[in-house]
Design a protein around this motif. Structure first.
Motif, PDB file in Angstrom:
ATOM      1  N   GLN A 487       6.882  -2.900   4.448  1.00  0.00           N
ATOM      2  CA  GLN A 487       6.017  -2.072   5.680  1.00  0.00           C
ATOM      3  C   GLN A 487       6.045  -0.819   5.428  1.00  0.00           C
ATOM      4  OE1 GLN A 487       7.742  -3.418   9.159  1.00  0.00           O
ATOM      5  NE2 GLN A 487       9.912  -2.968   8.665  1.00  0.00           N
ATOM      6  N   GLU A 488       6.855  -0.210   4.673  1.00  0.00           N
ATOM      7  CA  GLU A 488       6.910   1.324   4.579  1.00  0.00           C
ATOM      8  C   GLU A 488       5.740   1.701   3.757  1.00  0.00           C
ATOM      9  OE1 GLU A 488      10.708   3.381   4.860  1.00  0.00           O
ATOM     10  OE2 GLU A 488      11.639   1.359   4.468  1.00  0.00           O
ATOM     11  N   ILE A 489       5.259   0.806   2.609  1.00  0.00           N
ATOM     12  CA  ILE A 489       4.363   1.419   1.710  1.00  0.00           C
ATOM     13  C   ILE A 489       3.143   0.866   1.964  1.00  0.00           C
ATOM     14  CG2 ILE A 489       6.251   1.855   0.150  1.00  0.00           C
ATOM     15  CD1 ILE A 489       5.831  -0.804  -1.404  1.00  0.00           C
ATOM     16  N   VAL A 490       2.944  -0.201   2.625  1.00  0.00           N
ATOM     17  CA  VAL A 490       1.327  -0.724   2.960  1.00  0.00           C
ATOM     18  C   VAL A 490       1.277  -1.320   4.387  1.00  0.00           C
ATOM     19  CG1 VAL A 490       1.643  -2.055   0.708  1.00  0.00           C
ATOM     20  CG2 VAL A 490       2.376  -3.261   2.694  1.00  0.00           C
ATOM     21  N   ASN A 491       0.071  -1.336   4.562  1.00  0.00           N
ATOM     22  CA  ASN A 491      -0.237  -1.613   5.975  1.00  0.00           C
ATOM     23  C   ASN A 491      -0.483  -3.295   6.124  1.00  0.00           C
ATOM     24  OD1 ASN A 491      -0.551   0.952   6.866  1.00  0.00           O
ATOM     25  ND2 ASN A 491      -2.328   1.169   5.822  1.00  0.00           N
ATOM     26  N   ASP A 541      -7.780  -4.463  -1.809  1.00  0.00           N
ATOM     27  CA  ASP A 541      -7.020  -5.291  -0.935  1.00  0.00           C
ATOM     28  C   ASP A 541      -5.866  -5.711  -1.796  1.00  0.00           C
ATOM     29  OD1 ASP A 541      -7.670  -4.269   1.511  1.00  0.00           O
ATOM     30  OD2 ASP A 541      -9.115  -5.869   1.803  1.00  0.00           O
ATOM     31  N   ILE A 542      -4.723  -5.965  -1.590  1.00  0.00           N
ATOM     32  CA  ILE A 542      -3.626  -6.817  -2.002  1.00  0.00           C
ATOM     33  C   ILE A 542      -3.622  -8.045  -1.445  1.00  0.00           C
ATOM     34  CG2 ILE A 542      -1.478  -6.879  -2.965  1.00  0.00           C
ATOM     35  CD1 ILE A 542      -1.289  -4.003  -2.512  1.00  0.00           C
ATOM     36  N   LEU A 543      -3.774  -9.121  -2.066  1.00  0.00           N
ATOM     37  CA  LEU A 543      -3.654 -10.566  -1.440  1.00  0.00           C
ATOM     38  C   LEU A 543      -2.280 -11.028  -1.906  1.00  0.00           C
ATOM     39  CD1 LEU A 543      -7.199 -12.065  -1.662  1.00  0.00           C
ATOM     40  CD2 LEU A 543      -6.258 -10.728   0.116  1.00  0.00           C
ATOM     41  N   ILE A 544      -1.480 -11.910  -0.960  1.00  0.00           N
ATOM     42  CA  ILE A 544      -0.263 -12.413  -1.403  1.00  0.00           C
ATOM     43  C   ILE A 544       0.051 -13.695  -0.420  1.00  0.00           C
ATOM     44  CG2 ILE A 544       1.153 -10.981   0.175  1.00  0.00           C
ATOM     45  CD1 ILE A 544       3.689 -11.207  -1.635  1.00  0.00           C
ATOM     46  N   VAL A 554      -0.179 -13.300  -6.349  1.00  0.00           N
ATOM     47  CA  VAL A 554      -0.419 -11.809  -5.839  1.00  0.00           C
ATOM     48  C   VAL A 554      -1.724 -11.500  -6.578  1.00  0.00           C
ATOM     49  CG1 VAL A 554       0.295  -9.826  -5.591  1.00  0.00           C
ATOM     50  CG2 VAL A 554       1.788 -11.558  -5.404  1.00  0.00           C
ATOM     51  N   ILE A 555      -2.827 -10.895  -6.050  1.00  0.00           N
ATOM     52  CA  ILE A 555      -3.939 -10.292  -6.573  1.00  0.00           C
ATOM     53  C   ILE A 555      -4.508  -9.078  -5.754  1.00  0.00           C
ATOM     54  CG2 ILE A 555      -5.482 -11.618  -5.540  1.00  0.00           C
ATOM     55  CD1 ILE A 555      -7.132 -12.084  -7.761  1.00  0.00           C
ATOM     56  N   VAL A 556      -4.762  -8.067  -6.689  1.00  0.00           N
ATOM     57  CA  VAL A 556      -5.647  -7.066  -6.208  1.00  0.00           C
ATOM     58  C   VAL A 556      -7.050  -7.260  -5.970  1.00  0.00           C
ATOM     59  CG1 VAL A 556      -6.432  -4.671  -6.535  1.00  0.00           C
ATOM     60  CG2 VAL A 556      -4.052  -5.276  -6.988  1.00  0.00           C
ATOM     61  N   VAL A 557      -7.574  -7.468  -4.766  1.00  0.00           N
ATOM     62  CA  VAL A 557      -9.074  -7.901  -4.841  1.00  0.00           C
ATOM     63  C   VAL A 557      -9.944  -6.863  -5.808  1.00  0.00           C
ATOM     64  CG1 VAL A 557     -11.308  -8.499  -3.385  1.00  0.00           C
ATOM     65  CG2 VAL A 557      -8.799  -8.821  -2.468  1.00  0.00           C
ATOM     66  N   SER A 574      -3.096  -3.405   2.636  1.00  0.00           N
ATOM     67  CA  SER A 574      -3.669  -2.256   1.911  1.00  0.00           C
ATOM     68  C   SER A 574      -2.518  -1.033   2.040  1.00  0.00           C
ATOM     69  CB  SER A 574      -4.916  -1.797   3.188  1.00  0.00           C
ATOM     70  OG  SER A 574      -4.296  -1.364   4.407  1.00  0.00           O
ATOM     71  N   VAL A 575      -2.958  -0.439   0.713  1.00  0.00           N
ATOM     72  CA  VAL A 575      -1.746   0.404   0.472  1.00  0.00           C
ATOM     73  C   VAL A 575      -1.884   1.823   1.227  1.00  0.00           C
ATOM     74  CG1 VAL A 575      -1.611  -0.292  -1.947  1.00  0.00           C
ATOM     75  CG2 VAL A 575      -3.353   1.336  -1.230  1.00  0.00           C
ATOM     76  N   LYS A 576      -0.595   2.603   1.585  1.00  0.00           N
ATOM     77  CA  LYS A 576      -0.816   3.687   2.395  1.00  0.00           C
ATOM     78  C   LYS A 576      -1.026   4.838   1.474  1.00  0.00           C
ATOM     79  CE  LYS A 576       2.255   2.121   6.014  1.00  0.00           C
ATOM     80  NZ  LYS A 576       3.427   2.528   7.097  1.00  0.00           N
ATOM     81  N   GLU A 577      -1.317   5.897   2.035  1.00  0.00           N
ATOM     82  CA  GLU A 577      -1.851   6.946   1.115  1.00  0.00           C
ATOM     83  C   GLU A 577      -0.682   7.547  -0.162  1.00  0.00           C
ATOM     84  OE1 GLU A 577      -3.333  11.859   1.643  1.00  0.00           O
ATOM     85  OE2 GLU A 577      -2.604  10.438   3.388  1.00  0.00           O
TER      86      GLU A 577
END
Length: 662
Positions: A487-491, A541-544, A554-557, A574-577
């Motif tokens: 949760q610290e690196i993605v939303n 987006d990342i789907l898990i 796991v896949i990056v759309v 979604s990734v953080k900055e």
């Protein structure tokens, strides 16, 4: 094959032969009646073995052909004498076998009488031999399984899912080890052991057998209290107790949840409860509120929460009221009791105000397969205590093998002994653990944790697996990285995406469309028409997959040139900055991360395991903390991204080529 497994194998064959004989001859069609005849012959065996009746003719019938021509007459005569003996009488003087005790065998049906008596006497003798050697052999349980199990499946409130002896023995040994650890002189006073839903009495019989082998005081100071809603179960329980020589039991018929003055007398007095109550039945909350408040200290005001209560939750509350301060409860419950929200969570929270969780042992789905269900279950060990300490510890264990599988043979589910009984392995390490936090065993997994840490979080044993501890320790040991929670690196976007409206022409990505490392099955994707709308997802987006994480998906759309949604089984990230989505995808498939994810799942069976969003958020990942390390990882991620995109493009182009050919 071990001696105990060989005995079970012989028993299956013998009971199957009896079933076949009854079927072909058209005798005793009702399954309950068949079991009644078995219990009557076992009663004869007990009476003869204990010397309660004079049975020279019966013994000659068993051991020779002297009375073969009058086998029915001898059997009827012997049973008539047996049924009059005090151990087979109720408190009011009536027989446990009914008003007119008689074997349901036709006159001169000598062949059947011989088959029935000789088969059961031989099995009875072997069961006694195993009992004397300290091995468990639950003859009544197995006979029940062969003759009447199906009759109870249709009535969930009376469902009799007999507990396998492997589980019964472990629970009784665990209870005995815990009692002795805290009070070596417990047999110097009256000690009350109870099973409010005793079935065929397996827990009471096993505990008594183990206790009596340790001390002669057991016969004097222990009280065994049992109750069951079904009168046939009460009869079988009494016979089961007699099989192992106990004469100190008090077992009666009654509803342990409602209108039971008999049990109310024991409120606050019971030292130990060992039980596997019926679960899945709906109990009206109005029935709970109509009971005395002392009977339901946790759910007495359940009408404010729910109109109905699952039976297993009602039993936990009722049993808490029966325990004295310091009393212990060992209970088999479905996975929902330890993992579900709603009323189950409310019960868990309220329970901690009056008790302390001392242990959870997660059982495999095969545990009750012989009884007709593969619902995942756990053993809960709860101690009623008002005085708590932050130093209190508990055990969390995961059992994956009980040393048997279940298969069908002639229409009956029977055990096939293979593998290792991990409960037996666990007992050697857990019961001798010297104390303190730590890993008791890695295989099977068992760790000791602080009770405060577990009670406020998850009660699911697999969330505290040795594999997960190893994974997090290994991540923390990686040089030049810092450990962060996911949760610290993605939303976590799933909740907000549900409010978005899908664009026309959107294609929905299902978990079944994702193959291996981020590759899509385009044939399936393009023809898929979901019954329910998916959640909007965007390129990058990342789907898990949250369902059945033992198969990682796991896949990056990718940007496919058309809008996309994804099925509800996915968590959308979604990734953080400053974070690359392909790096997140790559790291999520790392073994150390996957070991955590797979340990944090819960569910009713292996095919319905699911990781909750709250659990996924706390998965730990190693993040490079030095520039050189980041540069090294960027090269890996660049190669990974290019490889994935190349495979997706190639797969999509092949799909379009096939479509043009069609």
């Amino acid at each position: 094959m071990s001696p105990i497994a060989e005995t079970y194998s012989d028993l299956y064959s013998a009971l199957s032969n009896l079933r076949e004989h009854l079927h072909l001859a058209g005798r005793i069609d009702d399954s309950n009646a068949k079991l009644d005849e078995v219990s009557k012959i076992l009663a004869i065996c007990i009476a003869v073995n204990r010397g309660w009746i004079k049975a020279d003719e019966f013994e000659a019938l068993i051991n020779s052909s002297q009375h073969d021509h009058r086998a029915t007459e001898v059997l009827q005569k012997t049973f008539s004498a047996c049924a009059k003996e005090k151990p087979f009488l109720n408190s009011d003087g009536s027989s446990i076998f009914g008003a007119f005790p008689k074997l349901n065998i036709q006159d001169n049906d000598n062949e059947f009488a011989l088959l029935l008596s000789r088969t059961l006497y031989a099995t009875f003798s072997r069961a006694l031999s195993h009992a004397r050697s300290g091995c468990s052999f639950d003859l009544i349980n197995e006979a029940f399984g062969h003759f009447v199990r199906d009759n109870f499946r249709g009535n969930i409130e009376d469902a009799q899912y007999m507990t396998p002896p492997e589980v019964v023995d472990f629970i009784c040994e665990w209870a005995l080890a815990e009692i002795k650890r805290h009070d070596e002189n417990f047999l110097d006073r009256e000690f009350i052991v109870m099973d409010p839903s005793c079935g065929v009495g397996s827990f009471l019989a096993s505990f008594y057998r183990k206790l009596s082998s340790l001390s002669e005081k057991a016969e004097k100071n222990v009280k065994l209290i049992g109750q069951d809603k079904v009168d046939r179960m009460v009869r079988l329980s009494k016979i089961n107790m007699m099989l192992f020589g106990s004469e100190i039991y008090d077992i009666d018929q009654g509803n342990s949840l409602f209108n039971c003055g008999r049990l109310n007398r024991f409120n606050g007095k019971v030292d130990l409860i060992l039980t596997n109550p019926p679960f899945g039945a709906n109990i009206s909350s109005a029935q709970i509120t109509d009971e005395p408040a002392a009977n339901y200290p946790l759910l007495g005001n359940a009408s404010d929460i729910s109109s109905s209560i699952d039976s297993e939750l009602a039993f936990i509350d009722r049993e808490l009221a029966l325990l004295r301060d310091g009393g212990k409860l060992f209970i088999v419950v479905p996975d929902s009791t330890v993992s579900s929200r709603g009323l189950a969570e409310t019960l868990r929270v309220r329970l901690m105000g009056k008790a302390r969780l001392k242990g959870v042992v997660e059982l495999p789905s095969v545990t009750f397969a012989q009884a007709g269900t593969r619902t995942k279950t756990s053993i809960l060990y709860i101690e009623k205590r008002l005085d708590k300490s932050p130093d209190d510890l508990l055990a969390m264990a995961i059992i994956e093998d009980l040393g048997f599988q279940v298969s069908m043979r002639k229409g009956v589910a029977v055990k096939k002994y293979e593998g290792t009984n991990e409960l037996s392995v666990l007992s050697k390490s857990l019961f001798n653990w010297p104390g303190g936090k730590g890993v008791v065993s890695e295989n099977p997994s068992c760790i000791i944790e602080c009770a405060d840490d577990v009670e406020q979080k998850s009660w699911t044993a697999s969330h505290y697996s040795a594999k997960r501890l190893r994974a997090t320790a290994s991540i923390n040991a990686i040089r030049e990285t810092e450990v962060k929670q996911l949760q610290e690196i993605v939303n976590f976007e799933t909740k907000s995406r549900r409010r978005l409206k899908a664009e026309p022409g959107s294609k929905c990505i299902s978990v079944l469309h994702v193959i291996g490392d981020g590759v899509i099955n385009f044939n399936e994707l393009m023809s898929y028409n979901p019954k329910t709308k998916g959640n909007v997802c965007f390129p990058g987006d990342i789907l898990i997959s949250k369902i059945n994480p033992r198969i990682p998906r796991v896949i990056v759309v990718p940007d496919l040139g058309f809008p996309t949604t994804c099925s509800n089984e996915f968590e959308i990230l979604s990734v953080k900055e400053g974070i690359d989505p392909y790096w997140v995808s790559y790291i999520l498939l790392n073994k150390l991360v996957q070991d955590q994810i797979q340990s944090l799942t819960s569910g009713t069976s292996s095919s319905h395991n699911r990781i909750k969003t709250s659990e996924l958020k706390i998965v730990e990942v190693p993040v490079p903390k030095t520039e050189s390390k980041k540069i090294d990882m960027s090269k890996v991620v660049s190669t990974y991204r290019d490889s994935i995109n190349s495979m997706i493009l190639s797969s999509f182009n092949i799909y379009k080529m096939r479509q043009r050919q069609a």
